[in-house]
Design a protein around this motif. Structure first.
Motif, mmCIF file in Angstrom:
data_model
loop_
_atom_site.group_PDB
_atom_site.id
_atom_site.type_symbol
_atom_site.label_atom_id
_atom_site.label_comp_id
_atom_site.label_asym_id
_atom_site.label_seq_id
_atom_site.Cartn_x
_atom_site.Cartn_y
_atom_site.Cartn_z
ATOM 1 N N HIS A 1 0.903 5.564 0.362
ATOM 2 C CA HIS A 1 0.219 6.798 0.732
ATOM 3 C C HIS A 1 0.894 7.899 -0.073
ATOM 4 O O HIS A 1 2.092 8.099 0.037
ATOM 5 C CB HIS A 1 0.392 7.057 2.225
ATOM 6 N N LYS B 1 0.589 1.645 -7.106
ATOM 7 C CA LYS B 1 -0.780 1.780 -7.589
ATOM 8 C C LYS B 1 -1.577 2.616 -6.598
ATOM 9 O O LYS B 1 -1.592 2.330 -5.405
ATOM 10 C CB LYS B 1 -1.406 0.402 -7.740
ATOM 11 N N SER B 2 -2.243 3.634 -7.089
ATOM 12 C CA SER B 2 -3.062 4.494 -6.253
ATOM 13 C C SER B 2 -4.259 3.721 -5.713
ATOM 14 O O SER B 2 -4.948 3.014 -6.457
ATOM 15 C CB SER B 2 -3.556 5.695 -7.062
ATOM 16 N N LEU B 3 -4.505 3.850 -4.411
ATOM 17 C CA LEU B 3 -5.674 3.226 -3.812
ATOM 18 C C LEU B 3 -6.950 3.981 -4.158
ATOM 19 O O LEU B 3 -8.043 3.469 -3.984
ATOM 20 C CB LEU B 3 -5.505 3.171 -2.289
ATOM 21 N N TYR B 4 -6.809 5.217 -4.657
ATOM 22 C CA TYR B 4 -7.964 6.061 -4.944
ATOM 23 C C TYR B 4 -8.588 5.794 -6.311
ATOM 24 O O TYR B 4 -9.786 5.694 -6.445
ATOM 25 C CB TYR B 4 -7.583 7.538 -4.828
ATOM 26 N N ASP B 5 -7.736 5.697 -7.353
ATOM 27 C CA ASP B 5 -8.303 5.542 -8.694
ATOM 28 C C ASP B 5 -7.657 4.427 -9.517
ATOM 29 O O ASP B 5 -7.980 4.255 -10.681
ATOM 30 C CB ASP B 5 -8.231 6.862 -9.457
ATOM 31 N N THR C 1 -4.653 4.099 -10.721
ATOM 32 C CA THR C 1 -3.577 4.456 -11.642
ATOM 33 C C THR C 1 -2.218 4.081 -11.053
ATOM 34 O O THR C 1 -2.065 3.958 -9.846
ATOM 35 C CB THR C 1 -3.602 5.964 -11.957
ATOM 36 N N SER D 1 0.840 -1.188 0.000
ATOM 37 C CA SER D 1 0.000 0.000 0.000
ATOM 38 C C SER D 1 0.876 1.238 0.000
ATOM 39 O O SER D 1 1.888 1.272 0.677
ATOM 40 C CB SER D 1 -0.877 0.028 1.252
ATOM 41 N N GLN E 1 2.110 14.988 -0.669
ATOM 42 C CA GLN E 1 2.376 16.148 -1.517
ATOM 43 C C GLN E 1 3.751 16.752 -1.264
ATOM 44 O O GLN E 1 4.396 17.217 -2.168
ATOM 45 C CB GLN E 1 1.293 17.209 -1.306
#
Length: 69
Positions: free
Chosen positions: A4, A30-34, A36, A2, A7
């Motif tokens: 995170h 890999k983004s957990l949000y989308d 990508t 995972s 920024q």
């Protein structure tokens, strides 16, 4: 594994030992949000508080990752 997405790298780096990765390693995550995929650098490794015991394919750590763009 995972990741995170962070920024800025202003928070202090907390170094933990991982069998697979070290702080400063360049990785694909890999983004957990989308869903990508991004290339970036690991800036912090911390124990995953949601994991009570390591499972196959999960080393029990969370990897904080900065996008290299």
């Amino acid at each position: 594994m995972s990741f995170h997405f962070q920024q800025t790298s202003q928070e202090p780096v907390m170094i933990k030992e991982s069998e697979f990765y070290r702080v400063g390693d360049l990785v694909d995550g890999k983004s957990l949000y989308d869903g990508t995929w991004w290339e970036g650098k690991i800036v912090k490794i911390v124990p995953n508080p949601n994991i009570k015991e390591s499972l196959d394919g999960d080393d029990g750590f969370l990897y904080h990752f900065v996008d290299e763009r």
